[in-house]
Scaffold this active site. Structure first.
Site, PDB file in Angstrom:
ATOM      1  N   HIS A  79       0.539  -1.426  -0.035  1.00 49.07           N
ATOM      2  CA  HIS A  79       0.063  -0.046   0.029  1.00 49.07           C
ATOM      3  C   HIS A  79       0.954   1.108  -0.393  1.00 49.07           C
ATOM      4  CE1 HIS A  79      -3.990  -1.912   1.338  1.00 49.07           C
ATOM      5  NE2 HIS A  79      -3.481  -2.435   0.544  1.00 49.07           N
ATOM      6  N   TYR A  89      -9.924   5.829   6.890  1.00 51.24           N
ATOM      7  CA  TYR A  89      -9.507   6.105   8.593  1.00 51.24           C
ATOM      8  C   TYR A  89     -10.476   7.397   8.003  1.00 51.24           C
ATOM      9  CZ  TYR A  89      -5.758   3.420   9.567  1.00 51.24           C
ATOM     10  OH  TYR A  89      -4.680   2.366  10.205  1.00 51.24           O
ATOM     11  N   PRO A 143      -5.353   0.919  18.589  1.00 46.73           N
ATOM     12  CA  PRO A 143      -4.911  -0.004  16.651  1.00 46.73           C
ATOM     13  C   PRO A 143      -5.161   0.732  15.792  1.00 46.73           C
ATOM     14  CG  PRO A 143      -7.079  -0.444  17.510  1.00 46.73           C
ATOM     15  CD  PRO A 143      -7.093  -0.159  18.532  1.00 46.73           C
ATOM     16  N   LYS A 159      -0.076   0.107  15.372  1.00 41.53           N
ATOM     17  CA  LYS A 159       1.885   0.431  15.192  1.00 41.53           C
ATOM     18  C   LYS A 159       1.423  -0.887  15.960  1.00 41.53           C
ATOM     19  CE  LYS A 159       4.250   3.622  13.936  1.00 41.53           C
ATOM     20  NZ  LYS A 159       3.699   3.183  12.906  1.00 41.53           N
ATOM     21  N   TYR A 180       3.760   6.767   9.929  1.00 38.03           N
ATOM     22  CA  TYR A 180       2.634   5.352  10.272  1.00 38.03           C
ATOM     23  C   TYR A 180       2.910   4.377   9.113  1.00 38.03           C
ATOM     24  CZ  TYR A 180      -1.461   2.280   8.301  1.00 38.03           C
ATOM     25  OH  TYR A 180      -2.674   1.934   8.517  1.00 38.03           O
TER      26      TYR A 180
END
Ligand code: PHB
Length: 393
Positions: free
Chosen positions: A78, A204, A296, A300, A388
């Site tokens: 991704h 998100y 979550p 991580k 991220y």
């Protein structure tokens, strides 16, 4: 009681999740013998759904250490994520911003790859043990347990590693421990459903009804979550109610459409931030969720556990392989630096996207202000992308 059967090893690892198995694998490469003890059955771990995003360095660790390259063939690379708010999606292009990407590859597959690798290399991994007890961590550690055949066993080791997850028993043995907690007034409702992908990358989403996350598993099975009350009973929710909640939270002014399907699994995930320091006491060292838990949001948890054991393997190689016990002193501070960065990142992603029951109108508008500032700024998006995809070792 019969006399326990006794044996010795160099490193006794309590916990056979990804952290414990990866450590055992890395020690094997360094020529250091270990035994892994796990309370659950292998099948039980393989069928518990967990998160699915691997940072760049986690992928490298799996591939370069020879665990498996299945992540590269079966996983999905991704290049970014979408932040969705105000009815529109905004792409955060990790690849363009930082040159790094992440991989969608479920934790259950990571676990299977590691368990297979330990099998293949003749590793000593005992699943299904009970009555586990750790003694004498300041001197000569001993782990007593009943094996899966009901036989009492005792293993004496030079080092014990507590990689026994968020309900760790090992962490309670750290005498001068300090614990840092943050509870959140919400949890995540997680589903698996039979449906095609609605989006090529994760979404998100922040909405007036709270957070939602669209993730994937395969071409025909998808993983989704929405923020809920921690006391929610998942069985009380019908498929229709779940889809209505997700549709409302993903609704927008663009052409995005959330594809529905049969819900095949639903559960409520706990949500908290936790750190225990120090991560070493005598001959006992903690790794992964035993030492720290993150919410979550930001994915991580597994990555942090793998980062811990990468450092831990180095330290143990120094201490046991090169006879330099002082190396153990460096472990806690080395890993806690990353742990607190990840705590901040997970907390930040969480508070930026979730809604509290006591949010005021001001809080809501401020949150939208933060998201708008972030997606309008290359600096802001890069900050998110760096966190991220994972900070370099
Ligand atoms: C998942 O796919 O399960 C997942 C992905 C990203 C998160 C959390 C969970 O932040």
């Amino acid at each position: 009681m019969s006399v326990p059967s006794t044996s010795t090893t160099r490193v006794a690892i309590v916990g056979g999740g990804p952290a414990g198995l990866m450590l055992s694998h890395l020690l094997h490469i360094a020529g250091i013998e270990s035994v892994v003890l796990e309370r659950r059955a292998r099948r039980d771990i393989e069928t518990t759904h967990r998160a699915g995003i691997l940072e760049r360095d986690s992928v490298r660790l799996l591939v370069d250490s020879g665990v498996s390259d299945r992540v590269l063939t079966d996983g999905d690379r991704h290049g970014g994520i979408y932040l969705r708010f105000g009815g529109e999606s905004h792409h955060i292009d990790f690849d363009a911003l930082t040159g790094a990407t992440v991989w969608l590859y479920p934790q259950t597959d990571v676990f299977t790859d590691l368990a297979d690798a330990r099998d293949r290399d003749g590793g000593d991994v005992r699943f299904g043990v009970s009555d586990l007890e750790v003694r004498d961590v300041l001197d000569t550690p001993t782990v007593a347990f009943t094996d899966s055949d009901g036989v009492a066993q005792e293993i004496t080791a030079e080092i014990v590693v507590g990689a026994d997850g968020s309900r760790s028993i090992c962490r309670d043995l750290v005498a001068d421990r300090r614990q840092y907690f943050r509870e959140y007034p919400f949890a995540w409702f997680g589903i698996l459903c039979e449906a095609p992908k609605s989006s090529p990358e994760l979404i998100y989403a922040r909405s007036d009804r709270g957070f939602a996350l669209i993730s994937q598993r395969t071409e025909s099975v998808q993983r989704m979550y929405f923020q809920c009350d921690p006391t929610t009973d998942p069985s009380a929710w019908s498929d229709a109610q779940i889809w209505e909640e997700l549709q409302t939270r993903l609704a927008g002014r663009d052409d995005f459409s959330l594809v529905e399907g049969t819900v095949i699994d639903k559960s409520v995930l706990p949500f908290r931030s936790f750190v225990q320091t120090p991560m070493r006491h005598g001959q006992l060292l903690l790794a992964g969720d035993a030492g720290h838990t993150v919410p979550p949001t930001g994915a991580k948890g597994l990555n942090l556990a793998l980062a811990d054991v990468r450092v831990l393997a180095e330290v143990l190689e120094q201490a046991l392989g090169k006879n330099d016990p002082d190396a153990l002193d460096t472990y806690s501070d080395r890993v806690l630096d990353r742990v607190w960065r990840a705590q901040n990142f997970s907390y930040w992603m969480t508070t930026m996207l979730h809604r509290s029951a006591d949010s005021s109108d001001f809080d809501e508008r401020r949150q939208l202000g933060e998201l708008a500032t972030l997606v309008a700024s290359d600096a802001g998006k890069t900050y998110l992308a760096e966190g991220y995809t994972g900070w370099p070792a």
